[in-house]
Write an enzyme that holds these catalytic residues in place. Sequence first.
Site, PDB file in Angstrom:
ATOM      1  N   ASN A   1       0.879  -1.174   0.000  1.00 27.03           N
ATOM      2  CA  ASN A   1       0.000   0.000   0.000  1.00 27.03           C
ATOM      3  C   ASN A   1       0.911   1.216   0.000  1.00 27.03           C
ATOM      4  OD1 ASN A   1      -1.777   2.083   0.493  1.00 27.03           O
ATOM      5  ND2 ASN A   1      -2.768   1.136   2.245  1.00 27.03           N
TER       6      ASN A   1
ATOM      7  N   ARG B   1      -2.452  -2.041  -3.540  1.00 25.98           N
ATOM      8  CA  ARG B   1      -3.642  -1.218  -3.370  1.00 25.98           C
ATOM      9  C   ARG B   1      -3.491   0.008  -4.269  1.00 25.98           C
ATOM     10  NH1 ARG B   1      -4.839   3.504   0.621  1.00 25.98           N
ATOM     11  NH2 ARG B   1      -7.088   3.726   0.388  1.00 25.98           N
TER      12      ARG B   1
ATOM     13  N   HIS C   1     -12.778   2.870  -0.227  1.00 29.07           N
ATOM     14  CA  HIS C   1     -12.787   1.836   0.823  1.00 29.07           C
ATOM     15  C   HIS C   1     -13.421   0.530   0.330  1.00 29.07           C
ATOM     16  CE1 HIS C   1     -12.922   5.394   3.872  1.00 29.07           C
ATOM     17  NE2 HIS C   1     -11.671   4.976   3.729  1.00 29.07           N
TER      18      HIS C   1
ATOM     19  N   ARG D   1     -11.187  15.543   7.261  1.00 33.95           N
ATOM     20  CA  ARG D   1     -11.957  15.917   6.077  1.00 33.95           C
ATOM     21  C   ARG D   1     -13.360  16.358   6.486  1.00 33.95           C
ATOM     22  NH1 ARG D   1     -10.768  10.320   3.117  1.00 33.95           N
ATOM     23  NH2 ARG D   1      -8.499  10.367   3.215  1.00 33.95           N
TER      24      ARG D   1
ATOM     25  N   GLU E   1      -8.038  -5.456   5.111  1.00 35.65           N
ATOM     26  CA  GLU E   1      -7.850  -5.066   3.717  1.00 35.65           C
ATOM     27  C   GLU E   1      -6.670  -5.780   3.078  1.00 35.65           C
ATOM     28  OE1 GLU E   1      -9.003  -0.667   2.954  1.00 35.65           O
ATOM     29  OE2 GLU E   1      -8.428  -0.765   5.067  1.00 35.65           O
TER      30      GLU E   1
END
Length: 395
Positions: A7, A85, A174, A235, A379
């Site tokens: 990742n 990823r 996601h 965010r 993940e």
Amino acid sequence: MWTLVLNCGSSSVKVALLEPDTGAVAVTGLAERLGTAGAALRLDVSGERRVVDLGGGSYPAAFAALLAGLDELGLRAQVQAIGHRVVHGGEAFSVPATITPEVLDAIRACSALAPLHNPANVAGIEAAQQAFPALPQVAVFDTAFHQTMPEVAYRYAVPEAWYRQHGVRRYGFHGTSHAWVAQEAARMLGRPLTELNLVTAHLGNGCSVCAVQGGRSVDTSMGLTPLEGLVMGTRSGDVDPGLHDFIARQAGLSLDQVTAALNRESGLLGLSGLASDVRELEAAAGRGHAGARLALDVFVYRLAQAVAGMAVALGQVDALVFTGGIGENSVTVRAATLARLGVLGAGVDDDANARAVRGTPGVISAPGRLTTLVVNTDEERMIARETARALEAGA
């Protein structure tokens, strides 16, 4: 098949070497602060940690150190494939893809949609190809799971040319996490995934909810970028689009500065004026910090709204699933969210909710209320599984 999962971010590389079928993990690691004097690679094996100073190096130095570390541990020969990823695949990718020059070009072409992520993903892929030239490598896209959304869910009410010429639509993110926890929820409930209508809530520093119908994403809260939707760590989530022009004029900011503030200075951090971490905010709220209390209240309110909105896409909700750092560990956030979801028949079992922390999944709903679960996301294992499937299918 032992798979190395990578990742790659703008200044970091997360690493895991695992076997996707069993979930066995040989090594995990993190190269961080790449390109700075503090660049270092950390490898964790069987409870032991090894740290390598990268001397300010970037991706090539990180991968060279990773190779040396795997050699030293006798693990390099076990690596049979590499799964990456990749944040944004646009409309080009609805499934993982074996990386070819054409696939890499398509990932580059999506960089305008994810300027903070895709260029870093590409740089990491190129460095991995140099480090492991003989191994098959697969791109697993955050956006791919949401490519099953119907047009009514992914289109914005903007000029048609914006979509046709510039790809302005809702993509969602996601995806690997939502897909994993939906599968795990079905397993925990002992029901076929194809028969379930689930709302999955991935709550971490980034947050999103997803409506999963029969194992397919039919709506989600994130959109063109990961900025849309829920309140997150830093965010803003949803704001009036007119805010950009208004605050730019009033505060004398550029468009880039407004966008940066909405991504990095807003959310829980902006509301509280204190922190982006829910653990810190819960502690501060307990001491009477008004900003921390407000941030948590807004977070929960917007989350409950979004969960209820996903019911529109599903028609009915069989179960709600919490995951991610906040979703898996915040007893308070889960309880407060369920308290606002009486319209869906939600209700919490306080004792079960209190037990579902620190990696302990389970059902937390009160008897007779909307089934609600805590599921640990994984993940890395999902990426490893998708990598194996892609290679078997010759994708």
